[in-house]
Design a protein around this motif. Structure first.
Motif, PDB file in Angstrom:
ATOM      1  N   SER A   1       0.826  -1.212   0.000  1.00 53.83           N
ATOM      2  CA  SER A   1       0.000   0.000   0.000  1.00 53.83           C
ATOM      3  C   SER A   1       0.857   1.258   0.000  1.00 53.83           C
ATOM      4  O   SER A   1       0.336   2.363  -0.103  1.00 53.83           O
ATOM      5  N   LYS A   2       2.171   1.098   0.111  1.00 52.26           N
ATOM      6  CA  LYS A   2       3.077   2.244   0.130  1.00 52.26           C
ATOM      7  C   LYS A   2       3.691   2.446  -1.249  1.00 52.26           C
ATOM      8  O   LYS A   2       3.849   1.503  -2.011  1.00 52.26           O
ATOM      9  N   PRO A   3       4.062   3.689  -1.584  1.00 52.15           N
ATOM     10  CA  PRO A   3       4.459   3.993  -2.963  1.00 52.15           C
ATOM     11  C   PRO A   3       5.840   3.481  -3.342  1.00 52.15           C
ATOM     12  O   PRO A   3       6.784   3.551  -2.553  1.00 52.15           O
ATOM     13  N   VAL A   4       5.937   2.934  -4.561  1.00 56.35           N
ATOM     14  CA  VAL A   4       7.219   2.637  -5.205  1.00 56.35           C
ATOM     15  C   VAL A   4       7.188   3.288  -6.580  1.00 56.35           C
ATOM     16  O   VAL A   4       6.425   2.880  -7.454  1.00 56.35           O
ATOM     17  N   GLU A   5       7.983   4.335  -6.753  1.00 53.58           N
ATOM     18  CA  GLU A   5       8.032   5.033  -8.035  1.00 53.58           C
ATOM     19  C   GLU A   5       9.075   4.392  -8.944  1.00 53.58           C
ATOM     20  O   GLU A   5      10.075   3.853  -8.476  1.00 53.58           O
ATOM     21  N   VAL A   6       8.838   4.478 -10.246  1.00 50.11           N
ATOM     22  CA  VAL A   6       9.790   3.977 -11.237  1.00 50.11           C
ATOM     23  C   VAL A   6      10.365   5.161 -11.997  1.00 50.11           C
ATOM     24  O   VAL A   6       9.618   5.950 -12.591  1.00 50.11           O
ATOM     25  N   TYR A   7      11.682   5.303 -11.955  1.00 48.13           N
ATOM     26  CA  TYR A   7      12.371   6.339 -12.715  1.00 48.13           C
ATOM     27  C   TYR A   7      13.004   5.687 -13.939  1.00 48.13           C
ATOM     28  O   TYR A   7      13.951   4.899 -13.819  1.00 48.13           O
ATOM     29  N   ASP A   8      12.481   5.989 -15.113  1.00 55.31           N
ATOM     30  CA  ASP A   8      13.080   5.462 -16.342  1.00 55.31           C
ATOM     31  C   ASP A   8      13.980   6.527 -16.965  1.00 55.31           C
ATOM     32  O   ASP A   8      14.246   7.579 -16.364  1.00 55.31           O
ATOM     33  N   TYR A   9      14.455   6.257 -18.165  1.00 51.49           N
ATOM     34  CA  TYR A   9      15.384   7.188 -18.816  1.00 51.49           C
ATOM     35  C   TYR A   9      14.740   8.555 -19.022  1.00 51.49           C
ATOM     36  O   TYR A   9      15.373   9.590 -18.796  1.00 51.49           O
ATOM     37  N   ASN A  10      13.477   8.547 -19.435  1.00 53.37           N
ATOM     38  CA  ASN A  10      12.804   9.824 -19.687  1.00 53.37           C
ATOM     39  C   ASN A  10      12.635  10.637 -18.409  1.00 53.37           C
ATOM     40  O   ASN A  10      12.630  11.873 -18.452  1.00 53.37           O
ATOM     41  N   THR A  11      12.501   9.964 -17.279  1.00 50.07           N
ATOM     42  CA  THR A  11      12.355  10.671 -16.008  1.00 50.07           C
ATOM     43  C   THR A  11      13.618  11.429 -15.639  1.00 50.07           C
ATOM     44  O   THR A  11      13.558  12.537 -15.085  1.00 50.07           O
ATOM     45  N   LEU A  12      14.788  10.844 -15.955  1.00 48.86           N
ATOM     46  CA  LEU A  12      16.057  11.403 -15.504  1.00 48.86           C
ATOM     47  C   LEU A  12      16.877  12.079 -16.595  1.00 48.86           C
ATOM     48  O   LEU A  12      17.911  12.676 -16.296  1.00 48.86           O
ATOM     49  N   LYS A  13      16.434  12.026 -17.840  1.00 53.68           N
ATOM     50  CA  LYS A  13      17.281  12.460 -18.949  1.00 53.68           C
ATOM     51  C   LYS A  13      17.660  13.934 -18.906  1.00 53.68           C
ATOM     52  O   LYS A  13      18.685  14.329 -19.490  1.00 53.68           O
ATOM     53  N   ASP A  14      16.879  14.761 -18.226  1.00 52.92           N
ATOM     54  CA  ASP A  14      17.185  16.194 -18.178  1.00 52.92           C
ATOM     55  C   ASP A  14      18.231  16.541 -17.122  1.00 52.92           C
ATOM     56  O   ASP A  14      18.707  17.687 -17.079  1.00 52.92           O
ATOM     57  N   ASP A  15      18.602  15.580 -16.285  1.00 49.85           N
ATOM     58  CA  ASP A  15      19.648  15.838 -15.295  1.00 49.85           C
ATOM     59  C   ASP A  15      20.997  15.890 -16.006  1.00 49.85           C
ATOM     60  O   ASP A  15      21.286  15.054 -16.869  1.00 49.85           O
ATOM     61  N   PRO A  16      21.856  16.856 -15.675  1.00 49.59           N
ATOM     62  CA  PRO A  16      23.161  16.969 -16.344  1.00 49.59           C
ATOM     63  C   PRO A  16      24.026  15.711 -16.222  1.00 49.59           C
ATOM     64  O   PRO A  16      24.920  15.487 -17.051  1.00 49.59           O
ATOM     65  N   LEU A  17      23.780  14.882 -15.208  1.00 55.59           N
ATOM     66  CA  LEU A  17      24.573  13.664 -15.027  1.00 55.59           C
ATOM     67  C   LEU A  17      24.200  12.567 -16.016  1.00 55.59           C
ATOM     68  O   LEU A  17      24.970  11.625 -16.217  1.00 55.59           O
ATOM     69  N   ILE A  18      23.023  12.663 -16.622  1.00 55.19           N
ATOM     70  CA  ILE A  18      22.573  11.624 -17.545  1.00 55.19           C
ATOM     71  C   ILE A  18      23.026  11.980 -18.957  1.00 55.19           C
ATOM     72  O   ILE A  18      22.333  12.652 -19.722  1.00 55.19           O
ATOM     73  N   ASP A  19      24.216  11.536 -19.286  1.00 51.91           N
ATOM     74  CA  ASP A  19      24.805  11.722 -20.609  1.00 51.91           C
ATOM     75  C   ASP A  19      24.804  10.376 -21.316  1.00 51.91           C
ATOM     76  O   ASP A  19      25.418   9.415 -20.820  1.00 51.91           O
ATOM     77  N   PRO A  20      24.120  10.229 -22.450  1.00 49.31           N
ATOM     78  CA  PRO A  20      24.046   8.928 -23.134  1.00 49.31           C
ATOM     79  C   PRO A  20      25.407   8.313 -23.450  1.00 49.31           C
ATOM     80  O   PRO A  20      25.514   7.092 -23.599  1.00 49.31           O
ATOM     81  N   THR A  21      26.443   9.142 -23.519  1.00 48.55           N
ATOM     82  CA  THR A  21      27.776   8.617 -23.847  1.00 48.55           C
ATOM     83  C   THR A  21      28.522   8.089 -22.625  1.00 48.55           C
ATOM     84  O   THR A  21      29.589   7.480 -22.774  1.00 48.55           O
ATOM     85  N   THR A  22      27.980   8.301 -21.415  1.00 46.50           N
ATOM     86  CA  THR A  22      28.682   7.862 -20.212  1.00 46.50           C
ATOM     87  C   THR A  22      27.800   7.021 -19.288  1.00 46.50           C
ATOM     88  O   THR A  22      28.076   6.912 -18.095  1.00 46.50           O
ATOM     89  N   ILE A  23      26.730   6.437 -19.830  1.00 51.37           N
ATOM     90  CA  ILE A  23      25.899   5.539 -19.043  1.00 51.37           C
ATOM     91  C   ILE A  23      25.678   4.257 -19.842  1.00 51.37           C
ATOM     92  O   ILE A  23      25.911   4.213 -21.056  1.00 51.37           O
TER      93      ILE A  23
END
Length: 266
Positions: A199-221
């Motif tokens: 009954s407690k929340p579990v969120e799913v963060y996929d690529y689209n959720t995190l892609k705007d963060d500067p740390l998410i660079d497709p060339t380094t993940i």
């Protein structure tokens, strides 16, 4: 205040370990457990919750079935879970994993009085790198090998285990601590926790959720973006059954010497 705990689902080393042709672990074909040191990190966060009433959020990066591990940790007392899962993240080494987890923590929100907990190391890689790398990428202080933790206001005092003794370090929050097994004894799931964990929340963060963060660079993940290249990975051959000799008499010693001579050990 929040206690954010990074956890990992690892292969059960008591069973068979399967390896993909590219050198990565075939996690889908293996039994899994929660990384043991991470359970100590979860317990440290839960003790902090008992003392201060803070929220405990458990975070993991892995395939969708890892949600079950998060539910088990919620049954132990955690309040929320976050599953970071996307094909783009698959095959990440410690450098790439720490970037993705740091981005997830940024998404959760790291406030002035928060603490990030990690286990000392994972039993599948034994690198002890991810926790420290997360701290570097979040630009927060870190203390590793925590054997005792005390929080007063926005100050954390940690007794850090060394090879030949202890070191006491004090730092300000937000900070990151890596925990060792000597820190505590992890609690079990409670009956009420088991009843309430779905009954407690579990969120799913996929690529689209995190892609705007500067740390998410497709060339380094992911596998292609990871600077670590695995030359070879394999399951070691199973050792043969040993032979036990009982007795302390001359005949037993002669039998032992004869066996060692036959194997060219002596």
């Amino acid at each position: 205040m929040k206690a954010i705990v990074c956890v990992k689902q690892v292969p059960d080393t008591s069973g068979k370990v399967a390896v993909n042709p590219d050198g990565t672990l075939n996690r889908a074909s293996m039994e899994t457990i929660t990384n043991p040191d991470d359970l100590n990190a979860v317990e440290a966060a839960l003790k902090l919750k008992d003392e201060t009433g803070c929220k405990v959020v458990v975070v993991t990066m892995g395939p969708p079935p890892a949600e079950g591990m998060l539910r088990e940790l919620i049954a132990r007392g955690a309040d929320e879970g976050v599953l970071v899962s996307a094909r783009e993240f698959g095959g990440s080494d410690t450098f790439a994993t720490s970037q993705i987890l740091a981005a997830a923590i940024n998404k959760i929100g790291l406030e002035d009085d928060d603490i990030v907990f990690c286990g000392r190391q994972a039993i599948d890689g034994d690198t002890a790198q991810v926790g420290s790398q997360i701290a570097e990428k979040l630009h927060i202080p870190q203390i590793s090998y925590a054997a005792d933790i005390k929080k007063e206001g926005n100050t954390v005092t940690v007794k850090r285990m060394l090879e030949d003794g202890y070191m006491t370090i004090q730092t300000q929050t937000p900070c990151l601590l890596t925990c060792i097994k000597e820190l505590n004894a992890p609690r079990y799931m409670s009956l009420g926790g088991i009843m309430d964990c779905y009954s407690k929340p579990v969120e799913v963060y996929d690529y689209n959720t995190l892609k705007d963060d500067p740390l998410i660079d497709p060339t380094t993940i992911g596998l292609k973006g990871s600077p670590t290249n695995i030359f070879k990975s394999f399951t070691p051959p199973q050792k043969g059954q040993g032979k036990m000799l009982e007795g302390a008499d001359k005949a037993t010693c002669e039998t032992l010497a004869a066996e060692l001579l036959k194997k060219h050990i002596i």
